[in-house]
Scaffold this motif. Structure first.
Motif, PDB file in Angstrom:
ATOM      1  N   SER A  71       3.529   3.913  -7.264  1.00  0.00           N
ATOM      2  CA  SER A  71       3.449   4.747  -6.071  1.00  0.00           C
ATOM      3  C   SER A  71       2.119   4.521  -5.347  1.00  0.00           C
ATOM      4  O   SER A  71       2.073   4.416  -4.117  1.00  0.00           O
ATOM      5  CB  SER A  71       3.594   6.223  -6.459  1.00  0.00           C
ATOM      6  OG  SER A  71       3.450   7.047  -5.322  1.00  0.00           O
ATOM      7  N   ARG A  72       1.057   4.420  -6.109  1.00  0.00           N
ATOM      8  CA  ARG A  72      -0.262   4.144  -5.510  1.00  0.00           C
ATOM      9  C   ARG A  72      -0.299   2.746  -4.900  1.00  0.00           C
ATOM     10  O   ARG A  72      -0.937   2.525  -3.866  1.00  0.00           O
ATOM     11  CB  ARG A  72      -1.353   4.313  -6.566  1.00  0.00           C
ATOM     12  CG  ARG A  72      -1.538   5.757  -7.013  1.00  0.00           C
ATOM     13  CD  ARG A  72      -2.400   5.866  -8.234  1.00  0.00           C
ATOM     14  NE  ARG A  72      -3.777   5.433  -7.961  1.00  0.00           N
ATOM     15  CZ  ARG A  72      -4.707   5.302  -8.899  1.00  0.00           C
ATOM     16  NH1 ARG A  72      -4.405   5.571 -10.172  1.00  0.00           N
ATOM     17  NH2 ARG A  72      -5.922   4.914  -8.582  1.00  0.00           N
ATOM     18  N   LYS A 115       0.954   0.226   2.352  1.00  0.00           N
ATOM     19  CA  LYS A 115       1.461   0.871   3.572  1.00  0.00           C
ATOM     20  C   LYS A 115       2.891   0.390   3.864  1.00  0.00           C
ATOM     21  O   LYS A 115       3.255   0.036   4.978  1.00  0.00           O
ATOM     22  CB  LYS A 115       0.548   0.599   4.770  1.00  0.00           C
ATOM     23  CG  LYS A 115      -0.851   1.180   4.592  1.00  0.00           C
ATOM     24  CD  LYS A 115      -1.711   0.903   5.807  1.00  0.00           C
ATOM     25  CE  LYS A 115      -3.060   1.589   5.702  1.00  0.00           C
ATOM     26  NZ  LYS A 115      -3.823   1.205   4.527  1.00  0.00           N
ATOM     27  N   TYR A 116       3.639   0.378   2.798  1.00  0.00           N
ATOM     28  CA  TYR A 116       5.007  -0.152   2.861  1.00  0.00           C
ATOM     29  C   TYR A 116       5.943   0.908   3.446  1.00  0.00           C
ATOM     30  O   TYR A 116       6.393   1.800   2.753  1.00  0.00           O
ATOM     31  CB  TYR A 116       5.433  -0.557   1.446  1.00  0.00           C
ATOM     32  CG  TYR A 116       6.828  -1.090   1.312  1.00  0.00           C
ATOM     33  CD1 TYR A 116       7.406  -1.867   2.313  1.00  0.00           C
ATOM     34  CD2 TYR A 116       7.562  -0.823   0.165  1.00  0.00           C
ATOM     35  CE1 TYR A 116       8.684  -2.358   2.161  1.00  0.00           C
ATOM     36  CE2 TYR A 116       8.837  -1.311   0.010  1.00  0.00           C
ATOM     37  CZ  TYR A 116       9.401  -2.079   1.013  1.00  0.00           C
ATOM     38  OH  TYR A 116      10.668  -2.564   0.871  1.00  0.00           O
ATOM     39  N   LYS A 117       6.189   0.823   4.724  1.00  0.00           N
ATOM     40  CA  LYS A 117       6.983   1.854   5.396  1.00  0.00           C
ATOM     41  C   LYS A 117       8.194   1.291   6.131  1.00  0.00           C
ATOM     42  O   LYS A 117       8.979   2.031   6.698  1.00  0.00           O
ATOM     43  CB  LYS A 117       6.100   2.631   6.371  1.00  0.00           C
ATOM     44  CG  LYS A 117       4.970   3.386   5.665  1.00  0.00           C
ATOM     45  CD  LYS A 117       4.094   4.137   6.652  1.00  0.00           C
ATOM     46  CE  LYS A 117       2.990   4.882   5.918  1.00  0.00           C
ATOM     47  NZ  LYS A 117       2.085   5.593   6.846  1.00  0.00           N
ATOM     48  N   ASP A 122       3.373   6.524 -11.244  1.00  0.00           N
ATOM     49  CA  ASP A 122       2.119   6.792 -10.539  1.00  0.00           C
ATOM     50  C   ASP A 122       1.452   5.502 -10.089  1.00  0.00           C
ATOM     51  O   ASP A 122       0.975   5.396  -8.954  1.00  0.00           O
ATOM     52  CB  ASP A 122       1.170   7.586 -11.440  1.00  0.00           C
ATOM     53  CG  ASP A 122      -0.168   7.849 -10.775  1.00  0.00           C
ATOM     54  OD1 ASP A 122      -0.192   8.578  -9.769  1.00  0.00           O
ATOM     55  OD2 ASP A 122      -1.184   7.303 -11.247  1.00  0.00           O
ATOM     56  N   LEU A 134       2.231   1.237  -3.527  1.00  0.00           N
ATOM     57  CA  LEU A 134       2.958   1.353  -2.268  1.00  0.00           C
ATOM     58  C   LEU A 134       2.079   1.952  -1.178  1.00  0.00           C
ATOM     59  O   LEU A 134       2.144   1.545  -0.010  1.00  0.00           O
ATOM     60  CB  LEU A 134       4.211   2.205  -2.452  1.00  0.00           C
ATOM     61  CG  LEU A 134       5.377   1.520  -3.170  1.00  0.00           C
ATOM     62  CD1 LEU A 134       6.429   2.537  -3.555  1.00  0.00           C
ATOM     63  CD2 LEU A 134       5.984   0.435  -2.298  1.00  0.00           C
ATOM     64  N   SER A 135       1.248   2.903  -1.559  1.00  0.00           N
ATOM     65  CA  SER A 135       0.348   3.513  -0.582  1.00  0.00           C
ATOM     66  C   SER A 135      -0.651   2.497  -0.049  1.00  0.00           C
ATOM     67  O   SER A 135      -0.974   2.478   1.145  1.00  0.00           O
ATOM     68  CB  SER A 135      -0.399   4.686  -1.223  1.00  0.00           C
ATOM     69  OG  SER A 135       0.492   5.699  -1.626  1.00  0.00           O
ATOM     70  N   ILE A 136      -1.144   1.650  -0.928  1.00  0.00           N
ATOM     71  CA  ILE A 136      -2.086   0.608  -0.507  1.00  0.00           C
ATOM     72  C   ILE A 136      -1.399  -0.390   0.417  1.00  0.00           C
ATOM     73  O   ILE A 136      -1.960  -0.832   1.425  1.00  0.00           O
ATOM     74  CB  ILE A 136      -2.669  -0.121  -1.739  1.00  0.00           C
ATOM     75  CG1 ILE A 136      -3.560   0.837  -2.534  1.00  0.00           C
ATOM     76  CG2 ILE A 136      -3.456  -1.362  -1.319  1.00  0.00           C
ATOM     77  CD1 ILE A 136      -4.012   0.286  -3.868  1.00  0.00           C
ATOM     78  N   TRP A 141      12.550   3.429  -0.969  1.00  0.00           N
ATOM     79  CA  TRP A 141      12.291   2.141  -0.317  1.00  0.00           C
ATOM     80  C   TRP A 141      13.364   1.131  -0.696  1.00  0.00           C
ATOM     81  O   TRP A 141      14.154   1.355  -1.617  1.00  0.00           O
ATOM     82  CB  TRP A 141      10.920   1.595  -0.721  1.00  0.00           C
ATOM     83  CG  TRP A 141       9.807   2.574  -0.603  1.00  0.00           C
ATOM     84  CD1 TRP A 141       9.089   3.126  -1.622  1.00  0.00           C
ATOM     85  CD2 TRP A 141       9.290   3.145   0.590  1.00  0.00           C
ATOM     86  NE1 TRP A 141       8.163   3.988  -1.143  1.00  0.00           N
ATOM     87  CE2 TRP A 141       8.258   4.021   0.222  1.00  0.00           C
ATOM     88  CE3 TRP A 141       9.603   3.002   1.948  1.00  0.00           C
ATOM     89  CZ2 TRP A 141       7.524   4.745   1.146  1.00  0.00           C
ATOM     90  CZ3 TRP A 141       8.860   3.731   2.869  1.00  0.00           C
ATOM     91  CH2 TRP A 141       7.852   4.586   2.469  1.00  0.00           C
TER      92      TRP A 141
END
Length: 263
Positions: free
Chosen positions: A162-163, A169-171, A159, A165-167, A196
């Protein structure tokens, strides 16, 4: 009189202690490393750490002159709750009162007394070193950490990362993030289903790990003083993501040249 500082713990803890003493005493102190030797740590049933602190931070001269006085104060603290010469901050022995005679010896972790300003103002103590520059580095503390609910000793789970990664914006899957860890099996299990591009660091020492984190652009710290310290002394860092419980250490200090996000 120069203070005597007895080092404790792993590399991150030691860096904390030295930074704090530099703030209190400037350059007027000696260090003693007797309690971080493998023999001493085994005797006290502490985790054996691969300490590379001497290669990371500029250290003071070593002195063992005060050992008898420290041992005497430990006995006084345990049975009477006072010391004569020692400031103590240990999990098992904590004396709130100042020493009765002189604050000459410092023995303990002193993490609660260290803030970001102490570290940032003394970052010149960190030695320069050449290391690869990575855009993103994740620190995963496993090993001696467990599955408890205590934030200081539990392993951070999926968790948290994952959060992060959201911050970030690793896309961009072509952009590889490096994982620095002392527990490769646990780290692999954390990241294997994120989809990823990650790779485990191939470093073989705490020294290499420290400079990999220090030279990153975006650093995701674990609940470890080791990565926390690396985040504050880097020259290339643009963003630090760090557990919420470190937030109090940033209070009142807004001069950092990078962004900080708390989870």
């Amino acid at each position: 009189m120069k203070r005597h500082v007895y080092l404790l713990g792993g590399t991150g803890n030691i860096l904390f202690q030295v930074m704090k003493m530099q703030t209190i005493c400037k350059d007027s102190y000696y260090i003693c490393d007797i309690f971080i030797t493998d023999l001493a740590r085994s005797f006290f049933s502490h985790t054996i750490h691969n300490n590379d602190y001497k290669n990371i931070i500029k250290m003071k001269k070593i002195s063992y002159f005060s050992i008898p006085f420290l041992l005497m104060d430990l006995m006084l603290a345990k049975f009477f709750g006072v010391t004569l010469f020692s400031v103590l901050d240990l999990n098992s022995i904590f004396v709130k009162r100042k020493p009765l005679l002189l604050d000459w010896i410092y023995f303990g972790y002193f993490q609660k007394g260290v803030n970001v300003k102490d570290i940032y103002d003394n970052r010149h103590l960190i030695k320069s070193a050449v290391a690869p520059q990575n855009k993103m580095v994740f620190h995963v503390r496993g090993g001696d950490f467990d599955g408890s609910k205590n934030i200081f000793t539990k392993k951070l789970g999926k968790d948290y990362y994952s959060r992060a990664l959201s911050i970030l914006k690793y896309k961009e899957k072509s952009e590889v993030a490096v994982i620095v860890t002392n527990d490769k099996k646990y780290a692999e299990g954390l990241f294997d289903d994120f989809g990823w591009a990650f790779e485990l660091s191939q470093s073989t020492s705490a020294l290499e790990d420290f400079y990999l984190m220090r030279n990153s652009k975006k650093l995701v710290c674990s609940n470890s003083t080791f990565s926390f310290m690396a985040s504050l002394v880097g020259s290339t860092i643009e963003l630090v993501i760090i557990p919420e419980f470190f937030k109090e250490k940033f209070h009142g200090f807004e001069e950092l040249p990078f962004d900080v996000e708390f989870i």
